[in-house]
Scaffold this motif. Structure first.
Motif, PDB file in Angstrom:
ATOM      1  N   VAL A 653       0.853  -1.198   0.000  1.00  0.00           N
ATOM      2  CA  VAL A 653       0.000   0.000   0.000  1.00  0.00           C
ATOM      3  C   VAL A 653       0.889   1.248   0.000  1.00  0.00           C
ATOM      4  O   VAL A 653       2.077   1.158   0.309  1.00  0.00           O
ATOM      5  CB  VAL A 653      -0.961   0.048   1.229  1.00  0.00           C
ATOM      6  CG1 VAL A 653      -1.938  -1.113   1.227  1.00  0.00           C
ATOM      7  CG2 VAL A 653      -0.189   0.102   2.541  1.00  0.00           C
ATOM      8  N   GLU A 654       0.284   2.359  -0.334  1.00  0.00           N
ATOM      9  CA  GLU A 654       1.030   3.630  -0.320  1.00  0.00           C
ATOM     10  C   GLU A 654       0.276   4.639   0.530  1.00  0.00           C
ATOM     11  O   GLU A 654      -0.958   4.674   0.505  1.00  0.00           O
ATOM     12  CB  GLU A 654       1.103   4.199  -1.729  1.00  0.00           C
ATOM     13  CG  GLU A 654       2.100   3.505  -2.620  1.00  0.00           C
ATOM     14  CD  GLU A 654       2.153   4.163  -4.001  1.00  0.00           C
ATOM     15  OE1 GLU A 654       2.427   3.444  -4.954  1.00  0.00           O
ATOM     16  OE2 GLU A 654       1.892   5.394  -4.113  1.00  0.00           O
ATOM     17  N   ALA A 655       1.036   5.466   1.240  1.00  0.00           N
ATOM     18  CA  ALA A 655       0.381   6.500   2.055  1.00  0.00           C
ATOM     19  C   ALA A 655       1.361   7.652   2.245  1.00  0.00           C
ATOM     20  O   ALA A 655       2.573   7.457   2.134  1.00  0.00           O
ATOM     21  CB  ALA A 655      -0.009   5.925   3.409  1.00  0.00           C
ATOM     22  N   PRO A 656       0.866   8.855   2.561  1.00  0.00           N
ATOM     23  CA  PRO A 656       1.789   9.940   2.882  1.00  0.00           C
ATOM     24  C   PRO A 656       2.369   9.751   4.289  1.00  0.00           C
ATOM     25  O   PRO A 656       1.676   9.241   5.173  1.00  0.00           O
ATOM     26  CB  PRO A 656       0.893  11.185   2.823  1.00  0.00           C
ATOM     27  CG  PRO A 656      -0.499  10.696   2.999  1.00  0.00           C
ATOM     28  CD  PRO A 656      -0.532   9.275   2.546  1.00  0.00           C
ATOM     29  N   ALA A 657       3.616  10.159   4.467  1.00  0.00           N
ATOM     30  CA  ALA A 657       4.269   9.978   5.770  1.00  0.00           C
ATOM     31  C   ALA A 657       3.939  11.141   6.696  1.00  0.00           C
ATOM     32  O   ALA A 657       3.817  12.290   6.258  1.00  0.00           O
ATOM     33  CB  ALA A 657       5.784   9.900   5.578  1.00  0.00           C
ATOM     34  N   ALA A 658       3.770  10.836   7.967  1.00  0.00           N
ATOM     35  CA  ALA A 658       3.650  11.877   8.996  1.00  0.00           C
ATOM     36  C   ALA A 658       4.704  11.554  10.046  1.00  0.00           C
ATOM     37  O   ALA A 658       4.649  10.484  10.675  1.00  0.00           O
ATOM     38  CB  ALA A 658       2.252  11.863   9.596  1.00  0.00           C
ATOM     39  N   ILE A 659       5.678  12.441  10.183  1.00  0.00           N
ATOM     40  CA  ILE A 659       6.798  12.137  11.080  1.00  0.00           C
ATOM     41  C   ILE A 659       6.429  12.547  12.503  1.00  0.00           C
ATOM     42  O   ILE A 659       5.947  13.662  12.727  1.00  0.00           O
ATOM     43  CB  ILE A 659       8.071  12.844  10.575  1.00  0.00           C
ATOM     44  CG1 ILE A 659       8.382  12.288   9.178  1.00  0.00           C
ATOM     45  CG2 ILE A 659       9.244  12.617  11.525  1.00  0.00           C
ATOM     46  CD1 ILE A 659       9.512  12.957   8.455  1.00  0.00           C
ATOM     47  N   SER A 660       6.631  11.622  13.432  1.00  0.00           N
ATOM     48  CA  SER A 660       6.169  11.896  14.791  1.00  0.00           C
ATOM     49  C   SER A 660       7.000  11.127  15.807  1.00  0.00           C
ATOM     50  O   SER A 660       7.178   9.903  15.677  1.00  0.00           O
ATOM     51  CB  SER A 660       4.708  11.464  14.909  1.00  0.00           C
ATOM     52  OG  SER A 660       4.362  11.298  16.260  1.00  0.00           O
ATOM     53  N   ASP A 661       7.482  11.849  16.835  1.00  0.00           N
ATOM     54  CA  ASP A 661       8.245  11.122  17.849  1.00  0.00           C
ATOM     55  C   ASP A 661       7.326  10.528  18.918  1.00  0.00           C
ATOM     56  O   ASP A 661       7.784  10.075  19.955  1.00  0.00           O
ATOM     57  CB  ASP A 661       9.366  11.973  18.450  1.00  0.00           C
ATOM     58  CG  ASP A 661       8.832  13.210  19.124  1.00  0.00           C
ATOM     59  OD1 ASP A 661       7.584  13.323  19.261  1.00  0.00           O
ATOM     60  OD2 ASP A 661       9.645  14.063  19.530  1.00  0.00           O
ATOM     61  N   ASP A 662       6.019  10.504  18.647  1.00  0.00           N
ATOM     62  CA  ASP A 662       5.118   9.763  19.538  1.00  0.00           C
ATOM     63  C   ASP A 662       5.311   8.260  19.384  1.00  0.00           C
ATOM     64  O   ASP A 662       4.906   7.483  20.241  1.00  0.00           O
ATOM     65  CB  ASP A 662       3.646  10.095  19.229  1.00  0.00           C
ATOM     66  CG  ASP A 662       3.278  11.482  19.718  1.00  0.00           C
ATOM     67  OD1 ASP A 662       3.975  11.978  20.629  1.00  0.00           O
ATOM     68  OD2 ASP A 662       2.322  12.071  19.189  1.00  0.00           O
ATOM     69  N   LEU A 663       5.890   7.874  18.250  1.00  0.00           N
ATOM     70  CA  LEU A 663       6.114   6.440  18.050  1.00  0.00           C
ATOM     71  C   LEU A 663       7.474   6.053  18.574  1.00  0.00           C
ATOM     72  O   LEU A 663       8.386   6.879  18.635  1.00  0.00           O
ATOM     73  CB  LEU A 663       6.063   6.122  16.560  1.00  0.00           C
ATOM     74  CG  LEU A 663       4.642   6.081  16.048  1.00  0.00           C
ATOM     75  CD1 LEU A 663       4.587   6.479  14.604  1.00  0.00           C
ATOM     76  CD2 LEU A 663       4.046   4.705  16.260  1.00  0.00           C
ATOM     77  N   MET A 664       7.636   4.786  18.919  1.00  0.00           N
ATOM     78  CA  MET A 664       8.986   4.354  19.259  1.00  0.00           C
ATOM     79  C   MET A 664       9.693   3.996  17.955  1.00  0.00           C
ATOM     80  O   MET A 664       9.045   3.558  16.992  1.00  0.00           O
ATOM     81  CB  MET A 664       8.981   3.206  20.263  1.00  0.00           C
ATOM     82  CG  MET A 664       8.665   1.849  19.730  1.00  0.00           C
ATOM     83  SD  MET A 664       8.485   0.628  21.062  1.00  0.00           S
ATOM     84  CE  MET A 664      10.179   0.351  21.542  1.00  0.00           C
ATOM     85  N   PRO A 665      11.003   4.204  17.914  1.00  0.00           N
ATOM     86  CA  PRO A 665      11.717   3.865  16.681  1.00  0.00           C
ATOM     87  C   PRO A 665      11.490   2.395  16.338  1.00  0.00           C
ATOM     88  O   PRO A 665      11.340   1.555  17.213  1.00  0.00           O
ATOM     89  CB  PRO A 665      13.185   4.124  17.041  1.00  0.00           C
ATOM     90  CG  PRO A 665      13.137   5.099  18.173  1.00  0.00           C
ATOM     91  CD  PRO A 665      11.896   4.786  18.936  1.00  0.00           C
ATOM     92  N   GLY A 666      11.411   2.121  15.057  1.00  0.00           N
ATOM     93  CA  GLY A 666      11.189   0.737  14.617  1.00  0.00           C
ATOM     94  C   GLY A 666       9.716   0.383  14.490  1.00  0.00           C
ATOM     95  O   GLY A 666       9.368  -0.718  14.077  1.00  0.00           O
ATOM     96  N   THR A 667       8.851   1.318  14.863  1.00  0.00           N
ATOM     97  CA  THR A 667       7.401   1.083  14.751  1.00  0.00           C
ATOM     98  C   THR A 667       6.793   2.126  13.823  1.00  0.00           C
ATOM     99  O   THR A 667       7.100   3.311  13.940  1.00  0.00           O
ATOM    100  CB  THR A 667       6.725   1.256  16.137  1.00  0.00           C
ATOM    101  OG1 THR A 667       7.306   0.339  17.041  1.00  0.00           O
ATOM    102  CG2 THR A 667       5.230   1.018  16.060  1.00  0.00           C
ATOM    103  N   VAL A 668       5.936   1.690  12.917  1.00  0.00           N
ATOM    104  CA  VAL A 668       5.139   2.646  12.140  1.00  0.00           C
ATOM    105  C   VAL A 668       3.664   2.339  12.389  1.00  0.00           C
ATOM    106  O   VAL A 668       3.313   1.204  12.704  1.00  0.00           O
ATOM    107  CB  VAL A 668       5.442   2.580  10.615  1.00  0.00           C
ATOM    108  CG1 VAL A 668       6.845   3.064  10.312  1.00  0.00           C
ATOM    109  CG2 VAL A 668       5.219   1.169  10.053  1.00  0.00           C
ATOM    110  N   ALA A 669       2.828   3.368  12.287  1.00  0.00           N
ATOM    111  CA  ALA A 669       1.391   3.168  12.531  1.00  0.00           C
ATOM    112  C   ALA A 669       0.601   3.665  11.335  1.00  0.00           C
ATOM    113  O   ALA A 669       0.875   4.737  10.789  1.00  0.00           O
ATOM    114  CB  ALA A 669       0.962   3.931  13.788  1.00  0.00           C
TER     115      ALA A 669
END
Ligand SMILES: Nc1nc2c(c(=O)[nH]1)N[C@H]1C(S)=C(S)[C@@H](COP(=O)(O)OP(=O)(O)OC[C@H]3O[C@@H](n4cnc5c(=O)[nH]c(N)nc54)[C@H](O)[C@@H]3O)O[C@H]1N2
Ligand SMILES: Nc1nc2c(c(=O)[nH]1)N[C@H]1C(S)=C(S)[C@@H](COP(=O)(O)OP(=O)(O)OC[C@H]3O[C@@H](n4cnc5c(=O)[nH]c(N)nc54)[C@H](O)[C@@H]3O)O[C@H]1N2
Ligand code: SF4
Ligand SMILES: [Mo]
Length: 728
Positions: A653-669
């Motif tokens: 799938v494709e999606a636009p990225a939203a950069i956020s330090d709410d996530l832990m590194p190594g995880t995407v949501a």
């Protein structure tokens, strides 16, 4: 004529009290009910906007038939007769098991509808029944059945009195939680810290809840909670934080626990979870020290690959430390009658899936097997499918394969309020009702199972009559039973009574005096549960309180296992822990540098069905984003808004990225429930640009959790790449 009516919302579990103005069968205003006995003026944007979803121009108002790829209006009589003929024929040629049914989440928000679905299924004499339990929380039902005797014996945290609450994989501020009735969750959880207690958020993402209530954020690598919980239990046992007398009196199997978690030390779990041994030990200290503590888990844990084992450890911890069945700890739900006793005395039969031989849970087979059940030739192959108030194409597993399965069906019938993506595959669409068009009591989990820190009861009449030719699903299901040669609950006598009632209803004078069946049944349930008649309940429209909880009202009193004790070490769970955890741990160690995908609920999305309203998808809200930590974004050369490709063996799938330090590194949501383009039955949603995250979710017998058959949506290993030259 204008009138004010008191009711409650049935979108999510707080069931918030609402006051509505009704004028000429239209709802002109919706406000939170300040006088509701529990929600006390709390309600959210979804509930306050429900009228727009009810009266959308896309609302189905008459039966439809697909002819040459186009939907045509037909009469109820034609629809029922043709469906009846086709179902009867398929059953005759291919057997009863050739017909299946899936119902979606809103069905559980009416205590009556599941009973009607079961009546139809029993008449059809098929085991091919699927529901969102296996996309949501069947791990809990599986554990409860073994530990407490029935799947529905659910515990919940006594939030208003707890001194310590660990929220594992839940985001109450946005989701309002699952398996607990907690209107205004943010305030009530925040109150724990305000009274000097402690709240811990165990989550790979810093949630809105963590930001609003404060407390401790503990980041955990997705799909590794089971090791954290095993080590937590290990540490509790090591320190002897156990209430031995209570365990001796009320629980079996304690002696096995030490061996089960012997290997899972705080140090070892740290290698895969990312939670340091010191942090874990400090959390155990705080938990054991608190005067009333609870570990609560939801879909973040459920929808990993070890939701059953993880939830089992969690329940053991709450039980042996003396927190189960005490105020401030976890309480065993209790409704207006002892529903779990009824279930224990009348256990539902266990069926097995044709594909993978998985046992049913609460009569449902795993939905992640549905595509294979349809696509795999052989005896018992599903050829006709009913889908009621659900969207398994979007919310279930492996959506591309699921679409092929739907396409291959000989007959598909959808019972819906709008033509959603799944309904687009239907040969016939039958228009159902919105909750405002039905009378109700609070959902079964609230009324009958009593997952309510503040116990209460309520009745609401229907507010308006349904538009056009929409019909109550209870009516639809009994008509289908009749016409498909599938007498309701397999009883010809019962079907005859129902048919006679239907005829009486049509007699002009007599029919008017006839109390409609839903009201009659809701009245019976209310009286059986000692809540009085509907007329009495109508005099307390804001609900009635049902008294407060007490400690020690479960153990030794209503544990419905054969031994009347809590079974701490069910043999198949012990076995599964021994075989599965070491192997998966090794696998985890080998993939610590890989990116894992998790789901994300959003305030303006409810599963796949609130994107069909302008206000819910305006501006930046008209798509879903791949949330990614700045470190990962940098490594992968991804900038804010840039389009990214997310892929694995199942799909891309494709999606636009939203950069956020709410996530832990190594995880995407990536938020689920998107990807409505091409869905011409949803005139607003089809213009949104999101993608369906479940294209990446595996299905089939080798991909689901072996005991509960639950899907794996959290912690999916994926590759993420920037798509150069494009930005959103
Ligand atoms: N990736 C990922 N996937 C998930 C999840 C996740 O966390 N991540 N969560 C899972 C969970 S917890 C669940 S419960 C499932 C949900 O899966 P489903 O229940 O299959 O999906 P919904 O989108 O909730 O579909 C509900 C449908 O009911 C219709 N509806 C709404 N209100 C009413 C009403 O009053 N009457 C009638 N007749 N119909 C109505 C809506 O139009 C909608 O089409 O998805 C699961 N899928
Ligand atoms: N606005 C809104 N409200 C909803 C819904 C909705 O779609 N939208 N759906 C309703 C339904 S059907 C349900 S079942 C409930 C569900 O209610 P919740 O279970 O509270 O649902 P989520 O908000 O998805 O919370 C899951 C959390 O788990 C975290 N998580 C993901 N993977 C892991 C992991 O491996 N470990 C841990 N510890 N955490 C992890 C995610 O970051 C997320 O914060 O919500 C209901 N309410
Ligand atoms: S929180 Fe849930 S129940 Fe309450 S108004 Fe919002 S959608 Fe309805
Ligand atoms: Mo759910």
């Amino acid at each position: 004529m204008k009138s004010k009516k008191v009711t409650f919302c049935r979108i999510c579990e707080p069931l918030c009290g609402l006051v509505v103005d009704v004028e000429n069968n239209h709802i002109t205003n919706i406000k939170p009910d300040q006088n509701h006995v529990v929600s006390k003026g709390y309600a959210c944007m979804k509930g306050l906007s429900f009228e727009r979803f009810r009266t959308t121009p896309d609302r189905l108002t008459h039966p439809l038939k697909k002819v040459d790829g186009q939907y045509q209006r037909i009469s109820w009589e034609q629809a029922l007769n043709e469906i009846g003929e086709k179902v009867k024929n398929l059953r005759k040629v291919h057997g009863d098991e050739s017909v299946g049914l899936y119902f979606g989440n809103p069905v559980s928000f009416s205590p009556l509808l599941p009973l009607f679905v079961m009546g139809f299924l029993k008449g059809l004499n098929t085991s091919k029944f699927f529901n969102p339990g296996s996309l949501d929380l069947n791990n809990k039902f599986a554990v409860n059945e073994r530990m407490y005797g029935t799947g529905m014996a659910l515990t919940f945290p006594d939030v208003d009195r707890a001194e310590f609450l660990m929220i594992i994989g839940s985001n109450p501020t946005v989701s309002k939680m699952s398996m607990i009735h907690l209107p205004h969750p943010t305030e009530r959880i925040k109150a724990i810290t305000e009274r000097g207690g402690r709240v811990v958020h165990l989550n790979p993402r810093r949630t809105e809840t963590a930001k609003q209530v404060g407390g401790d954020q503990v980041f955990i690598r997705p799909d590794t909670d089971v090791y954290f919980l095993a080590a937590f239990l290990h540490e509790v046992l090591q320190r002897d934080g156990v209430k031995h007398q209570r365990v001796l009196e009320h629980m079996n199997g304690f002696e096995h626990l030490k061996a089960i978690v012997a290997d899972w030390t705080p140090e070892k779990q740290a290698q895969v979870t990312g939670v340091s041994a010191d942090t874990l030990r400090a959390l155990v200290s705080a938990y054991l020290k608190a005067d009333g503590a609870a570990l609560y888990a939801s879909t973040g844990l459920n929808l990993g690959r070890n939701g059953t084992l993880g939830f089992w450890f969690l329940e053991i911890i709450n039980a042996i430390t003396g927190n189960l069945d005490r105020l401030g700890g976890t309480l065993m739900g209790q409704g207006i009658f002892d529903y779990n006793k009824l279930l224990a005395e009348n256990p539902s039969p266990t069926n097995y899936s044709r594909i993978g031989n998985f046992p049913s849970l609460c009569e449902g087979l795993p939905t992640p097997l549905l595509a294979d059940e349809i696509l795999t030739p052989g005896e018992g192959q599903i050829r006709a499918l009913f889908v009621m108030s659900g969207n398994p194409l979007m919310m279930g597993t492996n959506s591309n394969k699921f679409a092929k399965a739907l396409d291959s069906l000989e007959l598909m019938i959808s019972i819906e309020i709008v033509r959603n993506e799944t309904a687009n595959y239907a040969d016939y669409i039958l228009p159902g009702t919105h909750f405002a068009e039905r009378p109700d009591i609070p959902i079964a989990f609230t009324s009958m199972i009593g997952l309510t820190p503040v116990p209460y009861y309520q009745y609401t009449d229907r507010l308006v009559s349904p538009p056009g030719e929409c019909r109550d699903e209870a009516w639809i299901l009994t008509q289908l039973s009749n016409i498909c040669g599938a007498p309701f609950y397999g009883s010809k006598a019962l079907q005859t009574v129902l048919n006679t009632c239907e005829r009486i209803k049509k007699i002009p004078l007599l029919g008017k005096q006839f109390t409609p069946m839903p009201e009659r049944l809701l009245g019976m349930i209310s009286r059986f549960g000692k809540q009085g008649s509907l007329n009495k309940l109508r005099r307390s429209p804001h609900g009635v309180l049902r008294g407060d909880w007490k400690s020690n009202n479960y153990l030794g009193k209503r544990v419905h296992t054969p031994s009347n004790k809590v079974e701490l070490a069910p043999p198949d769970l012990v076995e599964l822990a021994a075989s599965r955890l070491p192997a998966m741990f090794k696998e985890e160690l080998e993939q610590t540098n890989k990116i894992k995908l998790i789901s994300k609920r959003e305030r303006f999305s409810h599963n796949a069905w609130t994107h069909n309203d302008e206000a819910f998808v305006k501006g930046k809200r008209n798509t879903n984003y791949l949330y990614i930590h700045p470190q990962d974004a940098k490594k992968l050369d991804i900038s804010e808004g840039q389009r990214v490709k997310i892929s694995n063996d199942i799909g891309v799938v494709e999606a636009p990225a939203a950069i956020s330090d709410d996530l832990m590194p190594g995880t995407v949501a990536l938020p689920q429930g998107w990807g409505h383009q091409g869905s011409d039955g949803l005139s607003v949603a089809c213009k949104t640009t999101g993608v369906n995250s479940n294209i990446l979710a595996a299905d089939g017998p080798n991909q689901i959790e072996p005991i509960s058959g639950i899907a794996h949506f959290n912690g999916i290993v994926v590759q993420v790449e920037a798509i150069t030259g494009k930005s959103a």
